[in-house]
Design a protein around this motif. Structure first.
Motif, short mmCIF file in Angstrom:
data_model
loop_
_atom_site.label_atom_id
_atom_site.label_comp_id
_atom_site.label_asym_id
_atom_site.label_seq_id
_atom_site.Cartn_x
_atom_site.Cartn_y
_atom_site.Cartn_z
N SER A 30 -0.01 7.04 -50.95
CA SER A 30 -1.42 7.44 -50.63
C SER A 30 -2.48 6.32 -51.01
CB SER A 30 -1.87 8.90 -51.20
OG SER A 30 -1.91 8.85 -52.42
N VAL A 31 -2.24 5.71 -52.29
CA VAL A 31 -3.27 4.74 -52.65
C VAL A 31 -2.93 3.44 -51.74
CG1 VAL A 31 -3.71 3.20 -54.55
CG2 VAL A 31 -3.39 5.61 -54.88
N LEU A 33 -2.01 3.50 -48.51
CA LEU A 33 -2.57 3.63 -47.29
C LEU A 33 -3.90 3.25 -47.41
CD1 LEU A 33 -0.93 7.14 -45.91
CD2 LEU A 33 -0.92 4.76 -44.90
N ILE A 34 -4.86 3.84 -48.35
CA ILE A 34 -6.09 3.42 -48.62
C ILE A 34 -6.48 1.88 -48.79
CG2 ILE A 34 -8.27 3.90 -49.78
CD1 ILE A 34 -6.90 6.58 -50.64
N PHE A 37 -5.79 -0.05 -45.49
CA PHE A 37 -6.59 0.20 -44.37
C PHE A 37 -7.87 -0.83 -44.72
CE2 PHE A 37 -10.81 2.16 -43.10
CZ PHE A 37 -10.59 2.29 -41.96
N ILE A 38 -7.98 -0.57 -46.09
CA ILE A 38 -9.31 -1.72 -46.47
C ILE A 38 -8.93 -2.97 -46.33
CG2 ILE A 38 -10.47 -2.37 -48.31
CD1 ILE A 38 -10.44 0.42 -49.49
N MET A 62 -1.38 -1.08 -43.34
CA MET A 62 -1.36 0.14 -43.99
C MET A 62 0.00 0.55 -44.41
SD MET A 62 -4.06 2.43 -42.01
CE MET A 62 -4.14 3.85 -42.77
#
Length: 116
Positions: A30-31, A33-34, A37-38, A62
């Motif tokens: 999950s980290v 993915l974030i 994305f950034i 991602m």
């Protein structure tokens, strides 16, 4: 149907090593993915989406970041789980229920108490 009291496991039980491996992988994923994305969005804005298009490029950033973070976080949480039996026993003793002394028990008087 409720479980009878006698069949419940007694003592301190926590998640198993496999559970901690899965939990570390999910947290790292999950980290990742974030972060993916950034960084992906930033690179797409700076350099353009390229021949694959915006969504596919962003998805590659991602997924690559999520897989990397998840893999290393899973391994790290598994390594952190391993401990010696001596350390586990010391931890359990430190957090056991306190010993309740009987009411008639008298503590020895110290020299500091006699001064007051």
């Amino acid at each position: 149907m409720p479980v009878p009291v006698g069949s419940m496991p007694q003592g301190r039980h926590g998640p198993s090593t496999i559970d901690k491996l899965k939990m570390g992988g999910m947290m790292g994923g999950s980290v990742g993915l974030i972060i993916g994305f950034i960084f992906g969005f930033t690179n797409i804005m700076r350099f353009g989406p390229g021949p694959n298009g915006m969504l596919r490029t962003l998805g590659q950033y991602m997924m690559g970041s999520a897989a990397t973070f998840g893999f290393f976080m899973a391994i790290g949480s598994t390594i952190r789980t391993d401990s010696s039996p001596i350390a586990s026993e010391a931890f359990a003793k430190a957090y056991r229920r306190p010993l309740i002394l009987p009411r008639r028990h008298q503590f020895p008087r110290s020299s500091r108490d006699e001064r007051n």
